[in-house]
Design a protein around this motif. Sequence first.
Motif, PDB file in Angstrom:
ATOM      1  N   MET A   1       0.853  -1.192   0.000  1.00  6.59           N
ATOM      2  CA  MET A   1       0.000   0.000   0.000  1.00  6.59           C
ATOM      3  C   MET A   1       0.877   1.226   0.000  1.00  6.59           C
ATOM      4  O   MET A   1       1.877   1.281   0.685  1.00  6.59           O
ATOM      5  N   SER A   2       0.505   2.183  -0.767  1.00  6.05           N
ATOM      6  CA  SER A   2       1.286   3.391  -0.779  1.00  6.05           C
ATOM      7  C   SER A   2       1.137   4.130   0.517  1.00  6.05           C
ATOM      8  O   SER A   2       0.113   4.107   1.169  1.00  6.05           O
ATOM      9  N   PRO A   3       2.177   4.844   0.931  1.00 10.46           N
ATOM     10  CA  PRO A   3       2.038   5.665   2.112  1.00 10.46           C
ATOM     11  C   PRO A   3       0.874   6.620   1.994  1.00 10.46           C
ATOM     12  O   PRO A   3       0.152   6.873   2.943  1.00 10.46           O
ATOM     13  N   ALA A   4       0.673   7.168   0.797  1.00 15.32           N
ATOM     14  CA  ALA A   4      -0.422   8.107   0.621  1.00 15.32           C
ATOM     15  C   ALA A   4      -1.750   7.450   0.866  1.00 15.32           C
ATOM     16  O   ALA A   4      -2.670   8.053   1.394  1.00 15.32           O
ATOM     17  N   SER A   5      -1.842   6.168   0.490  1.00 11.41           N
ATOM     18  CA  SER A   5      -3.120   5.499   0.618  1.00 11.41           C
ATOM     19  C   SER A   5      -3.468   5.194   2.059  1.00 11.41           C
ATOM     20  O   SER A   5      -4.568   4.805   2.367  1.00 11.41           O
ATOM     21  N   THR A   6      -2.554   5.347   2.939  1.00  9.18           N
ATOM     22  CA  THR A   6      -2.822   5.058   4.343  1.00  9.18           C
ATOM     23  C   THR A   6      -2.806   6.310   5.201  1.00  9.18           C
ATOM     24  O   THR A   6      -2.901   6.254   6.409  1.00  9.18           O
ATOM     25  N   GLY A   7      -2.628   7.407   4.568  1.00 12.69           N
ATOM     26  CA  GLY A   7      -2.591   8.626   5.345  1.00 12.69           C
ATOM     27  C   GLY A   7      -1.293   8.829   6.079  1.00 12.69           C
ATOM     28  O   GLY A   7      -1.208   9.604   7.006  1.00 12.69           O
ATOM     29  N   ALA A   8      -0.248   8.117   5.685  1.00  7.01           N
ATOM     30  CA  ALA A   8       1.015   8.191   6.418  1.00  7.01           C
ATOM     31  C   ALA A   8       2.172   8.482   5.495  1.00  7.01           C
ATOM     32  O   ALA A   8       3.277   8.066   5.737  1.00  7.01           O
ATOM     33  N   LEU A 162      15.170  -1.311  -2.559  1.00  6.96           N
ATOM     34  CA  LEU A 162      14.548  -2.289  -1.671  1.00  6.96           C
ATOM     35  C   LEU A 162      13.350  -2.979  -2.308  1.00  6.96           C
ATOM     36  O   LEU A 162      13.210  -4.209  -2.215  1.00  6.96           O
ATOM     37  N   VAL A 163      12.457  -2.225  -2.959  1.00  2.32           N
ATOM     38  CA  VAL A 163      11.274  -2.849  -3.561  1.00  2.32           C
ATOM     39  C   VAL A 163      11.692  -3.871  -4.606  1.00  2.32           C
ATOM     40  O   VAL A 163      11.151  -4.977  -4.676  1.00  2.32           O
ATOM     41  N   ARG A 307       2.075   3.325  -4.616  1.00  2.55           N
ATOM     42  CA  ARG A 307       1.659   2.071  -3.988  1.00  2.55           C
ATOM     43  C   ARG A 307       0.144   1.911  -3.972  1.00  2.55           C
ATOM     44  O   ARG A 307      -0.382   0.811  -4.150  1.00  2.55           O
ATOM     45  N   ARG A 308      -0.562   2.997  -3.754  1.00  2.00           N
ATOM     46  CA  ARG A 308      -2.016   2.911  -3.754  1.00  2.00           C
ATOM     47  C   ARG A 308      -2.538   2.486  -5.120  1.00  2.00           C
ATOM     48  O   ARG A 308      -3.353   1.557  -5.227  1.00  2.00           O
ATOM     49  N   SER A 352       4.540  -6.054   1.072  1.00  2.00           N
ATOM     50  CA  SER A 352       5.637  -6.494   1.940  1.00  2.00           C
ATOM     51  C   SER A 352       6.797  -5.509   1.930  1.00  2.00           C
ATOM     52  O   SER A 352       7.432  -5.269   2.965  1.00  2.00           O
ATOM     53  N   SER A 353       7.081  -4.899   0.777  1.00  2.00           N
ATOM     54  CA  SER A 353       8.156  -3.907   0.730  1.00  2.00           C
ATOM     55  C   SER A 353       7.768  -2.650   1.507  1.00  2.00           C
ATOM     56  O   SER A 353       8.622  -2.006   2.131  1.00  2.00           O
ATOM     57  N   ALA A 354       6.478  -2.298   1.506  1.00  2.00           N
ATOM     58  CA  ALA A 354       6.030  -1.139   2.274  1.00  2.00           C
ATOM     59  C   ALA A 354       6.205  -1.371   3.770  1.00  2.00           C
ATOM     60  O   ALA A 354       6.538  -0.442   4.516  1.00  2.00           O
TER      61      ALA A 354
END
Length: 422
Positions: A1-8, A162-163, A307-308, A352-354
């Motif tokens: 999940m993208s950081p943006a998609s989680t609000g973080a 890393l990804v 990621r999102r 998993s990379s996130a």
Amino acid sequence: MSPASTGASTVVDAAATATAPASLPVSDDRLAPGGPGYRRMSFALFLAGVATFALLYSTQALLPLISGELGVTASAASWTVAAATGGLALFVLPMSALSERFGRRAVMTGSLAVAVAVGLLVPFAPSLPVLVALRAVQGAALAGLPASATAYLAEEVRPKALVTAIGLFVAGNSVGGMSGRVITGWVAQEWGWRVAVGVIGGIAVVCAVAFRVLLPAPRHFSAGSLRPGVLVRTVREHLGNPLLRRLYAIGALFMTVFGGIYTVVGYRLTQEPFSLPQGVVGSVFLVYLVGTVSASTAGRLVGRLGRRGSLYLSGGTTAAGLLLSLADSLGAVLLGLVLITAGFFAGHAVASSAVSKTATQGRAQASALYQSAYYVGSSVGSTAGAVAFHAGGWGGTVTVGLVAVAGVVAITVAGSRAAARA
């Protein structure tokens, strides 16, 4: 999940910055594509991934034969898969704690050695209960691989690579899953399922030895504590992170789809209207090659869509494959499996990379929690998929998968809304 998609988004970016010194381009001696040791490391962990999935799912393509020889139902035979993935899910956190104290390479080596030894005993199981017990022990032994591997990569590989590095490890999983099923299918057709799982054990021996020889010694590992209080505190911190919780749920849901479909597909293809022989059914797992490609290119996908967006695309691709597989056409079923496999492996590599990028401390525990959720999803999927198939045929199994994909989309949407509020 993208950081943006989680609000973080800002939290993840800040964490990544905090772990990289200001002089990164000059002083960072971690592994990077084209640099010394990177290819050896990538190939070693690729082989570890091959051995892990080949052993973990060695009975999955053979379930119809196991059912026939031991006189058990599809749902009972599916426990040979669920016990292995369940054992891994239960022991991945304790094994990750051992890797924090004794090192990633040592734990991965020991885990592979025990899993291979048990794998050589599996062909001699006299009954289903003994077979299930051996598979549970094998899964518990393999628990030292996934979390330790991703923690090793997070410590030894430069953040920008890393990804891609984790994608290559996941690609090894797909090759192991594919080759294990294809080989067992053809071997079992001639000599039975016991010889087939024995052959997989022999292949895993070769992979384990090559892994230990090739993997570079860690240069950035710092031993942690085995005190229970430290472990509990670290786990509590990870579970208190909303971003990590969402990533854990996404991993579990993706694996629910994958575990259910691939546990049952052998039964469907050996029955009417297809009636395929066991060797041909095993060859169907060549579609795992698609997963190898989608996992290894996940880094580029994230670069283009974020990621999102990558998770939306992965979920949509998986759902399309599930719906297509409902047709009573072998071509449609195979294309459906291609889409399911591509979507699953891409989504897994992204999630998993996130996790590895988000956790700046206790990386092995963060990865272990993801792997635990992931393999719980596999156990739930394989059992629920088999039960649904017994009750409602292939359509029942597909329904289980669609519900899981809907969960992935809902979690990603929730993360997007959290980002908008932030």
